[in-house]
Design a protein around this motif. Structure first.
Motif, short mmCIF file in Angstrom:
data_model
loop_
_atom_site.label_atom_id
_atom_site.label_comp_id
_atom_site.label_asym_id
_atom_site.label_seq_id
_atom_site.Cartn_x
_atom_site.Cartn_y
_atom_site.Cartn_z
N GLU A 65 32.56 36.31 39.26
CA GLU A 65 33.22 36.29 40.57
C GLU A 65 34.28 35.20 40.63
O GLU A 65 35.37 35.41 41.18
N LYS A 66 34.00 34.04 40.05
CA LYS A 66 34.98 32.95 40.03
C LYS A 66 36.20 33.37 39.22
O LYS A 66 37.35 33.15 39.63
N ARG A 69 38.28 35.80 41.23
CA ARG A 69 39.08 35.12 42.26
C ARG A 69 40.31 34.45 41.64
O ARG A 69 41.40 34.49 42.20
N THR A 70 40.11 33.84 40.47
CA THR A 70 41.22 33.17 39.79
C THR A 70 42.31 34.18 39.41
O THR A 70 43.51 33.95 39.63
N ARG A 73 44.12 35.39 42.50
CA ARG A 73 45.04 34.37 43.00
C ARG A 73 46.31 34.33 42.14
O ARG A 73 47.43 34.29 42.66
#
Length: 84
Positions: A65-66, A69-70, A73
């Motif tokens: 998930e991280k 998100r990266t 972005r």
């Protein structure tokens, strides 16, 4: 014939006595308790393994998930900075 029946009855009685000794309630309870304790230990080990596996899966999910998100972005940044 009565002698044969008498011998047969004595043999049956001796066999029943041997079986009664072999099926001692205390020994049977002890064996059952040991079996249950072994089963409990196995269940605990399995549960511990499953808990560790679950934690590893959750960590992997959080990392994914991280990373998502990266990437999202960075993608938004690239879209917003492209020449028009």
């Amino acid at each position: 014939m009565a002698l044969i029946e008498r011998i047969e009855n004595v043999i049956k009685a001796e066999l029943n006595a041997l079986l009664d000794k072999a099926e001692d309630p205390k020994k049977l309870a002890s064996v059952t308790l040991n079996d249950l304790q072994e089963c409990l230990a196995e269940c605990r080990a399995t549960a511990a393994g499953l808990i560790c596996e679950q934690k590893a899966i959750l960590r992997h999910r959080e990392q994914s998930e991280k990373q998502n998100r990266t990437v999202a972005r960075k993608s938004r940044t690239c879209v917003n900075e492209r020449p028009r």
